[in-house]
Design an enzyme around this catalytic site. Structure first.
Site, PDB file in Angstrom:
ATOM      1  N   ASP A   3      29.698  43.004  18.827  1.00 42.91           N
ATOM      2  CA  ASP A   3      28.823  41.708  18.586  1.00 42.91           C
ATOM      3  C   ASP A   3      29.841  40.636  19.288  1.00 42.91           C
ATOM      4  O   ASP A   3      28.539  39.694  19.632  1.00 42.91           O
ATOM      5  CB  ASP A   3      28.988  41.801  17.212  1.00 42.91           C
ATOM      6  CG  ASP A   3      29.412  41.709  16.112  1.00 42.91           C
ATOM      7  OD1 ASP A   3      30.636  42.829  16.519  1.00 42.91           O
ATOM      8  OD2 ASP A   3      29.702  41.527  15.609  1.00 42.91           O
ATOM      9  N   GLU A  26      35.405  43.938  18.917  1.00 44.45           N
ATOM     10  CA  GLU A  26      34.153  44.881  18.479  1.00 44.45           C
ATOM     11  C   GLU A  26      32.814  43.879  19.172  1.00 44.45           C
ATOM     12  O   GLU A  26      32.534  43.126  19.803  1.00 44.45           O
ATOM     13  CB  GLU A  26      33.091  44.352  16.679  1.00 44.45           C
ATOM     14  CG  GLU A  26      32.188  45.495  16.280  1.00 44.45           C
ATOM     15  CD  GLU A  26      32.820  45.607  14.634  1.00 44.45           C
ATOM     16  OE1 GLU A  26      31.694  46.378  14.078  1.00 44.45           O
ATOM     17  OE2 GLU A  26      33.087  44.500  13.845  1.00 44.45           O
ATOM     18  N   HIS A  43      25.341  47.023  12.793  1.00 42.02           N
ATOM     19  CA  HIS A  43      26.259  48.277  12.869  1.00 42.02           C
ATOM     20  C   HIS A  43      24.901  49.629  12.777  1.00 42.02           C
ATOM     21  O   HIS A  43      25.061  50.602  11.743  1.00 42.02           O
ATOM     22  CB  HIS A  43      26.827  48.423  11.396  1.00 42.02           C
ATOM     23  CG  HIS A  43      27.900  47.659  11.665  1.00 42.02           C
ATOM     24  ND1 HIS A  43      28.809  46.827  10.029  1.00 42.02           N
ATOM     25  CD2 HIS A  43      28.748  46.556  12.632  1.00 42.02           C
ATOM     26  CE1 HIS A  43      29.340  46.652  10.465  1.00 42.02           C
ATOM     27  NE2 HIS A  43      29.821  45.554  11.945  1.00 42.02           N
ATOM     28  N   HIS A  80      37.835  42.922   9.849  1.00 42.50           N
ATOM     29  CA  HIS A  80      37.767  44.665   8.923  1.00 42.50           C
ATOM     30  C   HIS A  80      37.765  45.594   9.977  1.00 42.50           C
ATOM     31  O   HIS A  80      37.814  46.967   9.951  1.00 42.50           O
ATOM     32  CB  HIS A  80      36.254  44.533   8.678  1.00 42.50           C
ATOM     33  CG  HIS A  80      34.920  44.949   9.795  1.00 42.50           C
ATOM     34  ND1 HIS A  80      34.183  45.878  10.234  1.00 42.50           N
ATOM     35  CD2 HIS A  80      34.765  44.061  10.839  1.00 42.50           C
ATOM     36  CE1 HIS A  80      33.291  45.977  11.090  1.00 42.50           C
ATOM     37  NE2 HIS A  80      33.658  44.332  11.621  1.00 42.50           N
ATOM     38  N   HIS A 117      38.075  40.313  18.159  1.00 43.06           N
ATOM     39  CA  HIS A 117      38.166  41.136  17.515  1.00 43.06           C
ATOM     40  C   HIS A 117      37.463  41.506  18.588  1.00 43.06           C
ATOM     41  O   HIS A 117      36.181  41.366  19.170  1.00 43.06           O
ATOM     42  CB  HIS A 117      37.458  40.560  15.962  1.00 43.06           C
ATOM     43  CG  HIS A 117      36.560  41.572  15.729  1.00 43.06           C
ATOM     44  ND1 HIS A 117      37.229  43.359  15.862  1.00 43.06           N
ATOM     45  CD2 HIS A 117      35.718  42.355  14.987  1.00 43.06           C
ATOM     46  CE1 HIS A 117      36.655  44.504  15.091  1.00 43.06           C
ATOM     47  NE2 HIS A 117      35.870  42.940  14.456  1.00 43.06           N
ATOM     48  N   HIS A 148      30.187  34.732  12.436  1.00 41.43           N
ATOM     49  CA  HIS A 148      29.031  35.052  11.611  1.00 41.43           C
ATOM     50  C   HIS A 148      28.294  33.729  11.003  1.00 41.43           C
ATOM     51  O   HIS A 148      28.821  33.665   9.808  1.00 41.43           O
ATOM     52  CB  HIS A 148      28.428  36.573  11.174  1.00 41.43           C
ATOM     53  CG  HIS A 148      28.731  37.342  11.888  1.00 41.43           C
ATOM     54  ND1 HIS A 148      27.247  37.980  13.602  1.00 41.43           N
ATOM     55  CD2 HIS A 148      29.635  38.707  11.845  1.00 41.43           C
ATOM     56  CE1 HIS A 148      28.166  39.045  13.723  1.00 41.43           C
ATOM     57  NE2 HIS A 148      29.435  39.253  13.407  1.00 41.43           N
ATOM     58  N   TYR A 166      27.661  40.454   2.372  1.00 39.36           N
ATOM     59  CA  TYR A 166      29.064  40.766   3.711  1.00 39.36           C
ATOM     60  C   TYR A 166      30.162  41.510   3.014  1.00 39.36           C
ATOM     61  O   TYR A 166      30.396  42.327   4.026  1.00 39.36           O
ATOM     62  CB  TYR A 166      28.899  39.955   4.341  1.00 39.36           C
ATOM     63  CG  TYR A 166      29.863  39.653   5.362  1.00 39.36           C
ATOM     64  CD1 TYR A 166      29.061  39.632   6.794  1.00 39.36           C
ATOM     65  CD2 TYR A 166      31.287  39.438   6.159  1.00 39.36           C
ATOM     66  CE1 TYR A 166      29.530  39.897   7.851  1.00 39.36           C
ATOM     67  CE2 TYR A 166      31.570  39.874   7.267  1.00 39.36           C
ATOM     68  CZ  TYR A 166      30.763  39.743   8.004  1.00 39.36           C
ATOM     69  OH  TYR A 166      31.291  40.057   9.702  1.00 39.36           O
ATOM     70  N   ASP A 187      35.505  38.425  11.545  1.00 40.50           N
ATOM     71  CA  ASP A 187      34.458  38.577  10.593  1.00 40.50           C
ATOM     72  C   ASP A 187      34.448  37.632   8.622  1.00 40.50           C
ATOM     73  O   ASP A 187      34.080  38.092   8.414  1.00 40.50           O
ATOM     74  CB  ASP A 187      34.518  40.264  11.161  1.00 40.50           C
ATOM     75  CG  ASP A 187      33.482  40.918  12.341  1.00 40.50           C
ATOM     76  OD1 ASP A 187      32.532  40.182  11.990  1.00 40.50           O
ATOM     77  OD2 ASP A 187      34.127  41.595  12.385  1.00 40.50           O
TER      78      ASP A 187
END
Length: 395
Positions: free
Chosen positions: A83, A81, A23, A147, A79, A227, A194, A166
């Site tokens: 990554d 995002e 991030h 998230h 998701h 992750h 996390y 996530d």
């Protein structure tokens, strides 16, 4: 290099041993991380998520060694995002007509980040399913604000795998892949870090979503996050931990956080720590200089704490910028059911303690009235105030 998860499900992601931050520089990585993507080969071939853009070409080349890309029937984007979606643009150049399944919000995310493409996108909501042959299906579960607003999980029937994205993950590199093969202390520490630094602001939604998933009455044999380690040994243990963490979590711990100019505030911090131990020997005490210690590690300790004490000298009629920035981050994490107190040295105005008290109230803490303000350097009179200061924190 693929790794088998179960039956016809393989991990095809990327382990990043050298990653140091996430991030931007807002989240520290100490024990590496991974971007987990999964390949399902049943009657239909399904790719669940991709990897971060820096690793996109390696990811695609490795994927080609496992399957003819044209044989991929569906791509699931849990998701948007970067990554998780960083390889999507280059992958879709190879297989432009392959259907993509995601939430409506994920479409906004993908188009906002990568521009509009003529992709074959199918939007889904909780309860929608996709037949993948051999008597198995993928069932989609929206995970809004776990998230991001676009997040979802995908449940595979038959093999009973929850691809949770996530949720339930950790920034932790595990070559052995599974939770029962990982270092248990590191695994639990990274899972809590996390949660504390990323998911805690959404704890009410986490609690609600856990109840919703459990109400679906589905058997979960494996939880495969995006992750870190995959949970196959008692996978519901991490769900149970999330339920605890989402419920105003605290342990018998007090954390002291400060910065100092000429060591006076540091001396008070150490005296407070000593006094906590004297009054409550079973209470764990942690002390951090927020200008020198990793902020995410500190926040993990705050997450565990029932109370905190925050210190700064007064400079420019305010607290030090290091402490102000730390409290700003503290506020964003929305901790609840915790007490706080303020302390510090001053030479002229002495405004920092009051400003810290107000800032800690704004951050959602119950702030005690007692404080320690020391003119120039603490003396025995200032140290004596630590007794009532700590008594109030321990109440």
């Amino acid at each position: 290099m693929k790794k088998n998860v179960k039956n016809n499900v393989d991990w095809v992601g990327y382990i990043d041993w050298e990653l140091e931050s996430f991030h931007g520089d807002d989240y520290s990585i100490i024990n590496g991380s991974s971007q987990n993507a999964y390949l399902i080969r049943e009657g239909k071939n399904v790719l669940i998520d991709t990897v971060w853009a820096p690793h996109r070409f390696e990811f695609i080349e490795n994927l080609k060694k496992e399957i003819d890309l044209n044989d991929i029937d569906y791509v699931i984007v849990n998701h948007g995002e970067v990554d998780h979606s960083g390889a999507l643009v280059d992958l879709m150049k190879e297989i432009p007509n392959t259907p993509i399944y995601c939430t409506p919000n994920a479409v906004k995310s993908l188009e906002g980040q990568y521009g509009k493409h003529d992709w074959n996108i199918h939007t889904v909501k909780t309860g929608d399913s996709l037949d993948i042959g051999n008597g198995k299906s993928l069932v989609f579960v929206e995970m809004k604000m776990l998230h991001w607003p676009d997040s979802m999980a995908t449940y595979m029937t038959g093999d009973n795998i929850l691809f949770s994205n996530d949720a339930f993950g950790q920034h932790y590199a595990v070559e052995e892949m599974f939770n029962d093969k990982a270092d248990q202390c590191l695994l639990n520490r990274e899972a809590m870090k996390y949660y504390a630094n990323i998911l805690n602001p959404f704890s009410p939604l986490v609690a609600k979503k856990i109840k919703e998933i459990l109400a679906m009455n589905i058997q979960i044999d494996i939880i495969a996050p995006s992750h870190g380690a995959i949970w196959r040994d008692n996978p519901l243990q991490i769900v149970e931990k999330y339920a605890q963490w989402a419920d105003a979590y605290q342990e018998n711990q007090i954390t002291v956080v400060y910065d100092t100019m000429w060591e006076g505030t540091a001396k008070i911090a150490h005296r407070i720590a000593k006094e906590i131990h004297l009054q409550s020997p079973d209470t764990v005490v942690k002390v951090f200089n927020c200008a020198k210690s990793d902020k995410n590690e500190i926040m993990t300790e705050v997450f565990k704490s029932k109370a905190i004490a925050v210190g700064s000298p007064t400079v420019g009629a305010d607290m030090l910028s290091s402490v102000a920035g730390w409290i700003h981050f503290l506020k964003s994490l929305k901790f609840v059911n915790k007490k706080a107190a303020a302390f510090g040295c001053y030479g002229w105005g002495g405004q920092a303690v009051k400003i810290m008290q107000e800032s800690l109230k704004d951050a959602g803490f119950e702030v005690i009235d007692e404080s320690i303000k020391s003119l120039w350097n603490p003396d025995e009179g200032d140290y004596d105030k630590a007794e009532n200061f700590v008594k109030s924190l321990l109440k």
